[in-house]
Enzyme design. Structure first.
Site, PDB file in Angstrom:
ATOM      1  N   HIS A 126       0.874  -1.176   0.000  1.00 19.63           N
ATOM      2  CA  HIS A 126       0.000   0.000   0.000  1.00 19.63           C
ATOM      3  C   HIS A 126       0.915   1.231   0.000  1.00 19.63           C
ATOM      4  CE1 HIS A 126      -2.773   2.975   1.788  1.00 19.63           C
ATOM      5  NE2 HIS A 126      -3.769   2.163   1.474  1.00 19.63           N
ATOM      6  N   ASP A 203       3.144  -4.459   7.744  1.00 25.38           N
ATOM      7  CA  ASP A 203       1.912  -3.693   7.580  1.00 25.38           C
ATOM      8  C   ASP A 203       0.771  -4.687   7.797  1.00 25.38           C
ATOM      9  OD1 ASP A 203      -0.406  -2.554   6.689  1.00 25.38           O
ATOM     10  OD2 ASP A 203       0.465  -1.674   4.887  1.00 25.38           O
ATOM     11  N   GLN A 206      -4.485  -5.225   7.033  1.00 28.00           N
ATOM     12  CA  GLN A 206      -5.502  -6.146   6.514  1.00 28.00           C
ATOM     13  C   GLN A 206      -5.394  -7.532   7.142  1.00 28.00           C
ATOM     14  OE1 GLN A 206      -7.913  -5.068   4.784  1.00 28.00           O
ATOM     15  NE2 GLN A 206      -7.118  -3.111   4.025  1.00 28.00           N
ATOM     16  N   LYS A 229     -10.340  -0.418  10.506  1.00 28.32           N
ATOM     17  CA  LYS A 229     -10.460  -1.609   9.655  1.00 28.32           C
ATOM     18  C   LYS A 229     -10.762  -2.845  10.493  1.00 28.32           C
ATOM     19  CE  LYS A 229      -7.146   0.210   6.280  1.00 28.32           C
ATOM     20  NZ  LYS A 229      -8.055   0.633   5.212  1.00 28.32           N
ATOM     21  N   CYS A 367      -4.796   2.563  -3.606  1.00 28.16           N
ATOM     22  CA  CYS A 367      -3.527   3.042  -3.010  1.00 28.16           C
ATOM     23  C   CYS A 367      -2.423   2.015  -3.186  1.00 28.16           C
ATOM     24  CB  CYS A 367      -3.698   3.393  -1.533  1.00 28.16           C
ATOM     25  SG  CYS A 367      -4.854   4.720  -1.264  1.00 28.16           S
TER      26      CYS A 367
HETATM   27  N1  PLP Z   1      -1.875  -0.684   4.563  1.00 26.94           N
HETATM   28  C1  PLP Z   1      -2.842  -1.410   3.990  1.00 26.94           C
HETATM   29  C2  PLP Z   1      -2.548  -2.799   3.547  1.00 26.94           C
HETATM   30  C3  PLP Z   1      -4.117  -0.864   3.829  1.00 26.94           C
HETATM   31  O1  PLP Z   1      -5.081  -1.592   3.252  1.00 26.94           O
HETATM   32  C4  PLP Z   1      -4.353   0.452   4.275  1.00 26.94           C
HETATM   33  C5  PLP Z   1      -5.684   1.084   4.065  1.00 26.94           C
HETATM   34  O2  PLP Z   1      -6.414   0.717   3.174  1.00 26.94           O
HETATM   35  C6  PLP Z   1      -3.318   1.156   4.885  1.00 26.94           C
HETATM   36  C7  PLP Z   1      -2.095   0.565   5.013  1.00 26.94           C
HETATM   37  C8  PLP Z   1      -3.508   2.548   5.405  1.00 26.94           C
HETATM   38  O3  PLP Z   1      -4.375   2.535   6.487  1.00 26.94           O
HETATM   39  P1  PLP Z   1      -4.851   3.913   7.172  1.00 26.94           P
HETATM   40  O4  PLP Z   1      -5.386   4.762   6.053  1.00 26.94           O
HETATM   41  O5  PLP Z   1      -5.898   3.494   8.127  1.00 26.94           O
HETATM   42  O6  PLP Z   1      -3.664   4.531   7.810  1.00 26.94           O
END
Ligand code: PLP
Length: 409
Positions: A126, A203, A206, A229, A367
């Site tokens: 992401h 990260d 998910q 999430k 993203c």
């Molecule tokens: N990493 C992953 C795999 C994501 O799916 C997301 C959000 O969709 C993020 C990071 C970023 O999360 P946040 O916008 O809650 O900081």
């Protein structure tokens, strides 16, 4: 097949959002990877703070402040238990995954990396796990070493090993792809990294909402995740890192609460984790996230995972049975996230028409621009399931998708 051990009627009745109608249709919400609806225990916990014991934390001797501090620090303990952290001081509150990764990049990266050092990333990251490293790269002259993704949306351990060099200092890897659903073998990656003295940051945005997470068993050094999430509020998330690592990291933002003593000559800093939490925090958000983890534990994360796998298989069967539908990624070990394309129809058109039928899906680059480029597509349509979704909803989604495809002819 039955919906396993979750009592879906009881669970669904906890979500006021599911009572909504959208464009006069019952809502079918399949955008859980973007954000999840909030159940009553979370809404009640947030409202409880905002209504009954609103006060700042750690600061005053009065009763309300004591109650707020207890609830706020209690939430930290609940989150620590949820991911099996060895101590609750390893949980640092952030605004979400993005801020947690930025914190780690600035604090750990800024003090441990220097010119020529390599950071291992993957093509399926992401943007939240790409851009902070690019910012640091510009500042320090680092090298980003990016592990490719195979056609089926997987990355074999060999590919990771090939990209670990003598200069690799950090592997910053997504646990579960928000586009392909691919679940990376993070325990094996962390073990290989550890043997080579490479620090690991996962990260877990998910991963944490969809199955049991045990940071000690995984053997990682740090993980980042978001409350919204995992059925918690927006604007709250966590960086978890091993205590010694946090101890070794400098503060990254200055202000109230993160200090021990301030003079113009010399300022000293608070203990971990508070030294990373400058200013008045998102108190209600933390309390809400704590409530979300307690609620999830009461359901059982094994049951959540089993139910979501059941939904995934059902969704794949439906989509694979449709003409003109192409699914991106085919990882054997994956979360309940499916990206797809319909021949001749732009994903945005699909999303817009499905919305008219009450179905909320996500369309776009998610993203994850480098991943879109890897698969040669500008965008995909994506459904992502949550623990409260049902196979009946997926059947409805499929019916409505067929209707939309027919409209386009
Ligand atoms: N990493 C992953 C795999 C994501 O799916 C997301 C959000 O969709 C993020 C990071 C970023 O999360 P946040 O916008 O809650 O900081």
């Amino acid at each position: 097949m039955p919906d396993r051990t979750l009592d879906l009627d009881a669970i669904r009745s906890e979500f006021p959002l599911l009572e909504r109608r959208v464009h006069e249709q019952p809502l079918i919400y399949l955008d859980n990877a973007a954000t999840t609806p909030r159940p009553r225990p979370v809404l009640d916990a947030v409202a409880g703070f905002e209504t009954n014991f609103t006060a700042n934390v750690h600061r005053a001797v009065h009763e309300l402040s004591a109650e707020a501090t207890d609830a706020y620090e209690g939430a930290r303990k609940a989150v620590a238990t949820f991911i099996n952290a060895s101590r609750h001081e390893e949980i640092v509150w952030t605004r979400g995954t993005t801020e947690a990764i930025n914190l780690f990049a600035n604090s750990w990266g800024g003090s441990n990396l220097s010119e020529g050092d390599e950071i291992l990333l993957t093509v399926m990251e992401h943007h939240a796990n790409i851009v902070p490293w690019q910012l640091l790269q510009e500042r320090l002259g680092l090298v980003l070493n990016v592990v490719p993704v195979a056609d089926d949306g997987t990355i074999g351990l060999d590919a990771f090993l090939e990209h670990m060099t003598d200069r690799t200092k950090l592997a910053a890897v997504t646990w579960t792809s928000n586009v392909l659903g691919t679940i990376n073998d993070v325990a094996a990656i962390c073990s290989a990294a550890r043997e080579r003295g490479i620090t690991t940051l996962l990260d877990a945005a998910q991963a944490v909402p969809h199955g049991p997470v045990d940071v000690q068993a995984i053997g990682c050094d740090a993980i980042a995740f978001s409350g919204h999430k995992m059925y918690g509020p927006t604007g709250i998330g966590c960086l978890w890192a091993r205590h010694e690592l946090l101890e070794s990291m400098p503060p990254w933002q200055g202000g109230g609460d993160m200090i021990e003593k301030v003079t113009f000559e010399r300022t000293t800093y608070n203990d971990v984790p508070w030294k990373f939490e400058a200013g008045t925090p998102n108190i209600s958000g933390a309390i809400g996230l704590g409530a979300a983890t307690t609620w999830l534990r009461s359901l059982g994360m094994d049951a959540v995972s089993a139910h979501e796998q059941h939904l995934l298989l059902h969704a794949l069967k439906l989509l694979r049975g449709m003409d003109r539908v192409r699914i991106i990624g085919d990882a054997p070990h994956r979360a309940a996230v499916v990206s797809f394309l319909v021949d001749g129809i732009h994903p945005h058109d699909l999303g817009t028409f499905l919305d008219r039928h009450g179905v909320a899906i996500r369309t776009g680059h998610h993203c994850a621009w480098p991943l879109m480029d890897r698969f040669g597509v500008p965008a995909t349509a994506r459904i992502s399931m949550g623990l409260y979704n049902t196979t009946e909803e997926l059947d409805e989604f499929a019916d409505r998708l067929v209707r939309v495809i027919d409209v386009f002819g």
